[in-house]
Design a protein around this motif. Structure first.
Motif, PDB file in Angstrom:
ATOM      1  N   MET A   1      11.489  -8.121   6.292  1.00  0.00           N
ATOM      2  CA  MET A   1      10.765  -8.128   4.756  1.00  0.00           C
ATOM      3  C   MET A   1      10.559  -7.174   4.250  1.00  0.00           C
ATOM      4  O   MET A   1      12.247  -7.404   2.763  1.00  0.00           O
ATOM      5  CB  MET A   1       9.654  -8.475   5.719  1.00  0.00           C
ATOM      6  N   LEU A   2      10.859  -6.235   4.241  1.00  0.00           N
ATOM      7  CA  LEU A   2      10.693  -4.399   3.316  1.00  0.00           C
ATOM      8  C   LEU A   2      11.552  -3.733   4.125  1.00  0.00           C
ATOM      9  O   LEU A   2      12.037  -2.973   3.231  1.00  0.00           O
ATOM     10  CB  LEU A   2       9.682  -4.133   3.483  1.00  0.00           C
ATOM     11  N   GLY A   3      12.401  -4.090   5.108  1.00  0.00           N
ATOM     12  CA  GLY A   3      13.178  -2.920   6.138  1.00  0.00           C
ATOM     13  C   GLY A   3      11.656  -1.774   6.495  1.00  0.00           C
ATOM     14  O   GLY A   3      12.900  -0.996   7.485  1.00  0.00           O
ATOM     15  N   LEU A   4      11.321  -2.422   7.247  1.00  0.00           N
ATOM     16  CA  LEU A   4      10.125  -1.633   7.995  1.00  0.00           C
ATOM     17  C   LEU A   4      10.026  -1.888   8.336  1.00  0.00           C
ATOM     18  O   LEU A   4       9.633  -3.804   9.187  1.00  0.00           O
ATOM     19  CB  LEU A   4       8.285  -0.997   7.044  1.00  0.00           C
ATOM     20  N   SER A   5       9.427  -1.594   9.490  1.00  0.00           N
ATOM     21  CA  SER A   5       8.741  -2.106  11.361  1.00  0.00           C
ATOM     22  C   SER A   5       7.357  -2.559  11.235  1.00  0.00           C
ATOM     23  O   SER A   5       6.753  -2.798   9.575  1.00  0.00           O
ATOM     24  CB  SER A   5       8.741  -1.406  12.463  1.00  0.00           C
ATOM     25  N   ALA A   6       6.844  -3.650  11.931  1.00  0.00           N
ATOM     26  CA  ALA A   6       5.131  -4.102  11.735  1.00  0.00           C
ATOM     27  C   ALA A   6       4.432  -2.855  11.786  1.00  0.00           C
ATOM     28  O   ALA A   6       3.860  -2.630  11.367  1.00  0.00           O
ATOM     29  CB  ALA A   6       5.366  -5.142  12.715  1.00  0.00           C
ATOM     30  N   PHE A   7       4.631  -2.001  12.933  1.00  0.00           N
ATOM     31  CA  PHE A   7       3.662  -0.478  12.421  1.00  0.00           C
ATOM     32  C   PHE A   7       3.264  -0.064  11.856  1.00  0.00           C
ATOM     33  O   PHE A   7       3.122  -0.064  10.841  1.00  0.00           O
ATOM     34  CB  PHE A   7       4.122   0.224  13.870  1.00  0.00           C
ATOM     35  N   ASN A   8       4.887   0.545  11.166  1.00  0.00           N
ATOM     36  CA  ASN A   8       5.091   0.770   9.540  1.00  0.00           C
ATOM     37  C   ASN A   8       4.734   0.137   8.636  1.00  0.00           C
ATOM     38  O   ASN A   8       4.026   0.993   7.752  1.00  0.00           O
ATOM     39  CB  ASN A   8       6.230   1.500   9.614  1.00  0.00           C
ATOM     40  N   ASN A  11       1.065   0.831   8.774  1.00  0.00           N
ATOM     41  CA  ASN A  11       0.460   1.976   8.749  1.00  0.00           C
ATOM     42  C   ASN A  11       0.400   2.729   6.695  1.00  0.00           C
ATOM     43  O   ASN A  11      -0.154   2.977   6.530  1.00  0.00           O
ATOM     44  CB  ASN A  11       1.259   3.125   9.058  1.00  0.00           C
ATOM     45  N   LEU A  12       1.240   1.780   6.464  1.00  0.00           N
ATOM     46  CA  LEU A  12       2.108   1.552   4.332  1.00  0.00           C
ATOM     47  C   LEU A  12       0.341   1.351   3.919  1.00  0.00           C
ATOM     48  O   LEU A  12       0.243   1.439   2.790  1.00  0.00           O
ATOM     49  CB  LEU A  12       3.320   1.270   4.513  1.00  0.00           C
ATOM     50  N   ILE A  13       0.338   0.066   4.564  1.00  0.00           N
ATOM     51  CA  ILE A  13      -1.399  -0.581   3.910  1.00  0.00           C
ATOM     52  C   ILE A  13      -2.442   0.600   3.406  1.00  0.00           C
ATOM     53  O   ILE A  13      -3.156   0.493   2.732  1.00  0.00           O
ATOM     54  CB  ILE A  13      -0.743  -2.163   4.198  1.00  0.00           C
ATOM     55  N   ASP A  34      -0.083  -4.069  -7.094  1.00  0.00           N
ATOM     56  CA  ASP A  34       0.852  -2.766  -7.910  1.00  0.00           C
ATOM     57  C   ASP A  34       0.886  -3.852  -8.996  1.00  0.00           C
ATOM     58  O   ASP A  34       1.752  -5.050  -9.274  1.00  0.00           O
ATOM     59  CB  ASP A  34       2.501  -2.561  -7.441  1.00  0.00           C
ATOM     60  N   LYS A  35       0.322  -3.632  -9.943  1.00  0.00           N
ATOM     61  CA  LYS A  35       0.621  -4.172 -11.541  1.00  0.00           C
ATOM     62  C   LYS A  35       1.969  -4.087 -12.217  1.00  0.00           C
ATOM     63  O   LYS A  35       2.524  -5.767 -12.328  1.00  0.00           O
ATOM     64  CB  LYS A  35      -0.311  -4.440 -12.314  1.00  0.00           C
ATOM     65  N   THR A  36       2.710  -3.344 -12.254  1.00  0.00           N
ATOM     66  CA  THR A  36       3.487  -2.986 -12.113  1.00  0.00           C
ATOM     67  C   THR A  36       4.968  -3.916 -11.904  1.00  0.00           C
ATOM     68  O   THR A  36       5.934  -4.158 -13.265  1.00  0.00           O
ATOM     69  CB  THR A  36       4.423  -1.707 -12.448  1.00  0.00           C
ATOM     70  N   LEU A  37       4.658  -3.457 -10.763  1.00  0.00           N
ATOM     71  CA  LEU A  37       5.704  -4.908  -9.887  1.00  0.00           C
ATOM     72  C   LEU A  37       5.218  -6.032  -9.851  1.00  0.00           C
ATOM     73  O   LEU A  37       6.381  -7.169  -9.292  1.00  0.00           O
ATOM     74  CB  LEU A  37       6.425  -4.195  -8.864  1.00  0.00           C
ATOM     75  N   ALA A  38       4.085  -6.518  -9.638  1.00  0.00           N
ATOM     76  CA  ALA A  38       3.164  -7.692  -9.987  1.00  0.00           C
ATOM     77  C   ALA A  38       3.496  -8.400  -8.043  1.00  0.00           C
ATOM     78  O   ALA A  38       4.009  -9.703  -7.271  1.00  0.00           O
ATOM     79  CB  ALA A  38       4.268  -8.772 -10.561  1.00  0.00           C
ATOM     80  N   LYS A  39       3.241  -7.211  -7.278  1.00  0.00           N
ATOM     81  CA  LYS A  39       4.085  -7.333  -5.794  1.00  0.00           C
ATOM     82  C   LYS A  39       2.260  -7.301  -4.825  1.00  0.00           C
ATOM     83  O   LYS A  39       1.869  -5.854  -5.609  1.00  0.00           O
ATOM     84  CB  LYS A  39       4.510  -6.503  -5.739  1.00  0.00           C
ATOM     85  N   VAL A  40       1.607  -7.990  -4.482  1.00  0.00           N
ATOM     86  CA  VAL A  40       0.506  -7.821  -3.645  1.00  0.00           C
ATOM     87  C   VAL A  40       0.849  -7.088  -1.941  1.00  0.00           C
ATOM     88  O   VAL A  40       1.626  -8.682  -1.425  1.00  0.00           O
ATOM     89  CB  VAL A  40      -0.226  -8.732  -3.435  1.00  0.00           C
ATOM     90  N   ALA A  41       0.532  -6.532  -0.834  1.00  0.00           N
ATOM     91  CA  ALA A  41       0.901  -6.129   0.918  1.00  0.00           C
ATOM     92  C   ALA A  41      -1.268  -6.797   0.714  1.00  0.00           C
ATOM     93  O   ALA A  41      -1.356  -5.716   0.509  1.00  0.00           O
ATOM     94  CB  ALA A  41       1.651  -5.225   0.540  1.00  0.00           C
ATOM     95  N   ALA A  42      -1.125  -6.891   2.148  1.00  0.00           N
ATOM     96  CA  ALA A  42      -2.502  -6.895   2.439  1.00  0.00           C
ATOM     97  C   ALA A  42      -2.282  -7.288   4.708  1.00  0.00           C
ATOM     98  O   ALA A  42      -1.072  -7.628   4.391  1.00  0.00           O
ATOM     99  CB  ALA A  42      -3.200  -8.036   1.594  1.00  0.00           C
ATOM    100  N   ILE A  43      -3.864  -6.734   4.352  1.00  0.00           N
ATOM    101  CA  ILE A  43      -3.219  -6.788   6.083  1.00  0.00           C
ATOM    102  C   ILE A  43      -4.818  -7.424   6.547  1.00  0.00           C
ATOM    103  O   ILE A  43      -5.951  -7.265   5.647  1.00  0.00           O
ATOM    104  CB  ILE A  43      -3.516  -6.125   6.908  1.00  0.00           C
TER     105      ILE A  43
END
Length: 62
Positions: A1-8, A11-13, A34-43
């Motif tokens: 997905m983003l090159g991160l493990s599920a745990f990481n 942790n990022l969020i 992040d409005k500049t990238l128009a991306k959302v990450a959520a848990i």
């Protein structure tokens, strides 16, 4: 997905969220928007009364 493990990814969020939204039932969403990238990450988190702590229900990018 983003090159991160599920745990990481979780942790990022948790470390960088800039919005908290009400989810369904007793859940909440921690959101990185992040409005500049128009991306959302959520848990989505639910509080477990039996266990006495927050549980991660799902994590996603949009």
């Amino acid at each position: 997905m983003l090159g991160l493990s599920a745990f990481n990814f979780i942790n990022l969020i948790v470390s960088n969220f800039n919005q908290i939204k009400k989810g369904s039932g007793n859940s909440f969403l921690l959101v990185i928007k992040d409005k500049t990238l128009a991306k959302v990450a959520a848990i989505e988190m639910n509080f477990s009364i039996k266990k006495g702590f927050w549980e991660i229900k799902t994590a996603t990018t949009k």
